[in-house]
Design a protein around this motif. Structure first.
Motif, short mmCIF file in Angstrom:
data_model
loop_
_atom_site.label_atom_id
_atom_site.label_comp_id
_atom_site.label_asym_id
_atom_site.label_seq_id
_atom_site.Cartn_x
_atom_site.Cartn_y
_atom_site.Cartn_z
N ARG A 109 -21.20 -34.49 -25.50
CA ARG A 109 -21.43 -33.53 -24.41
C ARG A 109 -22.87 -33.02 -24.42
O ARG A 109 -23.43 -32.71 -23.37
N VAL A 110 -23.47 -32.90 -25.61
CA VAL A 110 -24.89 -32.52 -25.68
C VAL A 110 -25.74 -33.57 -24.96
O VAL A 110 -26.60 -33.24 -24.13
N VAL A 111 -25.49 -34.84 -25.29
CA VAL A 111 -26.24 -35.93 -24.64
C VAL A 111 -25.97 -35.92 -23.14
O VAL A 111 -26.88 -36.13 -22.32
N GLN A 112 -24.72 -35.68 -22.77
CA GLN A 112 -24.37 -35.63 -21.36
C GLN A 112 -25.10 -34.49 -20.65
O GLN A 112 -25.53 -34.63 -19.49
N GLY A 113 -25.27 -33.37 -21.35
CA GLY A 113 -26.01 -32.25 -20.78
C GLY A 113 -27.46 -32.60 -20.52
O GLY A 113 -28.04 -32.21 -19.49
N PHE A 114 -28.09 -33.35 -21.44
CA PHE A 114 -29.47 -33.79 -21.23
C PHE A 114 -29.55 -34.73 -20.02
O PHE A 114 -30.50 -34.68 -19.24
N GLY A 115 -28.54 -35.59 -19.87
CA GLY A 115 -28.50 -36.46 -18.70
C GLY A 115 -28.36 -35.67 -17.41
O GLY A 115 -29.04 -35.94 -16.42
N ALA A 116 -27.46 -34.67 -17.42
CA ALA A 116 -27.28 -33.82 -16.24
C ALA A 116 -28.56 -33.07 -15.90
O ALA A 116 -28.90 -32.88 -14.73
N ALA A 117 -29.30 -32.64 -16.94
CA ALA A 117 -30.57 -31.95 -16.71
C ALA A 117 -31.58 -32.88 -16.03
O ALA A 117 -32.35 -32.44 -15.18
N GLY A 118 -31.57 -34.15 -16.42
CA GLY A 118 -32.44 -35.12 -15.76
C GLY A 118 -32.13 -35.23 -14.28
O GLY A 118 -33.03 -35.35 -13.44
N ILE A 119 -30.85 -35.17 -13.96
CA ILE A 119 -30.42 -35.22 -12.55
C ILE A 119 -30.83 -33.95 -11.81
O ILE A 119 -31.44 -33.99 -10.74
N MET A 120 -30.52 -32.80 -12.40
CA MET A 120 -30.70 -31.52 -11.70
C MET A 120 -32.15 -31.06 -11.68
O MET A 120 -32.55 -30.29 -10.81
N SER A 121 -32.96 -31.51 -12.65
CA SER A 121 -34.32 -31.00 -12.75
C SER A 121 -35.21 -31.45 -11.59
O SER A 121 -36.14 -30.74 -11.20
#
Length: 455
Positions: A109-121
């Motif tokens: 989930r931590v890695v998934q959060g970094f991926g989501a940040a790449g999308i949302m940023s």
């Protein structure tokens, strides 16, 4: 391609589909994890308290990496950051589905959060390039609409999947959607020039420490942790924050866009966003307690009665986006937030024995106000920043939202700890205060010469 004319058709449509799919995955995943948490805890033999990290790890990873990834997008192109985040999110979703322990799931989930940040940023920065300047409000409104729809269907999707399959499928369904979005995105997302200034890795670390410790401190304050620890965390946040900000003042393209905050209308838009999302979170967290504990509603009834808020946003956000291409965001946002304030006051004074209709139409008023504010506010944040700093503006947009939501959730916990019986009503009153403050800040933009946008 003329940067002010947007992408040609039909490339524009395919590109916005990719952006919508990415946002849908990121928002849905948060809602799905919240609903499935008890099931996951039982299946992995974890305590409820420890299972909370399945949600917290994701949110923390998103928050600490939004600005660094937005700054990276300004340098290496928004397309690369977005597609990289989408690929990481898709791969880590498979990791979540294959996790056999709470530790493994939390790390995934931590890695998934970094991926989501790449999308949302950088998603709104990409929208700015996809659409012509005169139609930017319509493009930005798509994000707001997608977020609202995803919020509405998230619990339903989670319940539907869990009724026919085990919890790993909640994450596995992200994989085919992510792969499809990647395939389309490789062909349709715009290619934009970056700049060659060196990346500030020290600032990225300071950013992570500042936001990470700040979130832990605010959460500790709300949940009544030992006061000395909380005080120490706030002191550390202040020291790191001071060093972080001072370092940004000497940068030509800072990771924390302090140069953009010098633009009055941008700073006021950020303030409006923080206050409004704080008000929204105060209401969203406290309302289930009011409906179930005070009014005796069931969980199903509670979910049904809270639906009008996001449901109305689905229809209002596109209209607000069109209006924002014609009228000042300060005016539209001020009116919308004033309507939201009225709705929150009406909910706080609904009485002791309200019917379903009494609650539903008040929720709808809140959705009307929030939907009218969100798209124009986001449009003005983007358009008030220089085009080459769109990544920084997009990152600040997401950071402002998360900051407001974190503050709102912590305030609810603090209010409930001080006044457990009347806590929900007090929280709604505080939400109305924040919403009213946001309306005032929004109207202040009308006094700024920079609030008049080019058509």
């Amino acid at each position: 391609m003329d940067s002010d004319q947007g992408l040609p058709l039909p490339q524009r449509y395919w590109a916005i589909v990719v952006v919508a799919l990415g946002i849908t995955l990121a928002v849905l995943d948060g809602a799905i994890a919240n609903v499935a948490l008890p099931t996951i805890a039982r299946n992995l033999s974890a305590t409820p308290a420890s299972s909370i990290w399945v949600v917290n790890a994701y949110q923390l990873a998103v928050t600490i990496s939004l600005l660094p990834l937005a700054s990276l997008g300004d340098r290496i192109r928004y397309r690369r950051v977005y597609l990289g985040g989408l690929a990481l999110f898709t791969l880590s979703s498979l990791g979540c589905a294959l996790s056999g322990s709470l530790v493994a799931l939390t790390l995934a989930r931590v890695v998934q959060g970094f991926g989501a940040a790449g999308i949302m940023s950088v998603n709104t920065a990409i929208v700015r390039i996809i659409y012509p300047q005169k139609q930017l409000g319509r493009g930005v409104s798509i994000n707001a609409t997608v977020v609202a729809i995803s919020s509405v269907i998230g619990p339903t999707v989670a319940s539907g999947v869990l009724s026919v399959a085990s919890w790993p499928w909640l994450f596995a369904i992200n994989v085919p959607i992510g792969l499809a979005a990647l395939a389309i995105g490789m062909k349709s997302l715009p290619r934009t020039p970056g700049h060659r200034q060196p990346y500030d890795y020290v600032s990225a670390v300071l950013n992570a420490l500042f936001f990470g410790i700040a979130i832990v401190a605010v959460d500790g304050l709300g949940h009544g942790e030992h006061r000395p620890f909380v005080i120490a965390e706030f002191i550390a946040t202040g020291v790191i924050g001071t060093i972080f900000v001072r370092r940004q003042l000497n940068q030509s393209a800072p990771l924390l866009p302090v140069d953009l905050l010098r633009i009055p209308v941008f700073a006021l838009s950020i303030g409006t966003s923080v206050c409004s999302f704080c008000a929204q979170m105060l209401a969203f967290v406290s309302l289930p307690f009011l409906l179930q504990d005070s009014f005796g509603m069931s969980q199903v009834q509670t979910g049904f009665l809270m639906t009008p808020w996001p449901f109305v946003i689905v229809f209002v956000a596109p209209l607000a986006g069109v209006l924002s291409d014609r009228y000042p965001a300060g005016l539209l946002g001020g009116i919308g937030l004033a309507v939201l304030t009225v709705g929150l006051v009406l909910l706080a004074t609904v009485g002791g024995h309200p019917g379903a209709f009494d609650i539903s139409w008040r929720m709808a008023i809140c959705g009307l106000g929030f939907g009218l504010f969100q798209s124009p506010n986001n449009r003005q944040m983007l358009s008030s920043a220089p085009r080459h700093r769109s990544g920084g503006a997009s990152g600040m947009l997401g950071t402002a939202r998360l900051t407001g939501q974190t503050l709102g959730a912590a305030l609810v916990a603090l209010i409930f700890g001080v006044e457990p019986h009347r806590g929900p009503l007090i929280a709604l009153g505080v939400a109305a205060v924040f919403s009213a403050a946001a309306a005032v800040v929004s109207m202040l933009r009308l006094a700024s010469k920079q609030s008049v946008e080019a058509a």
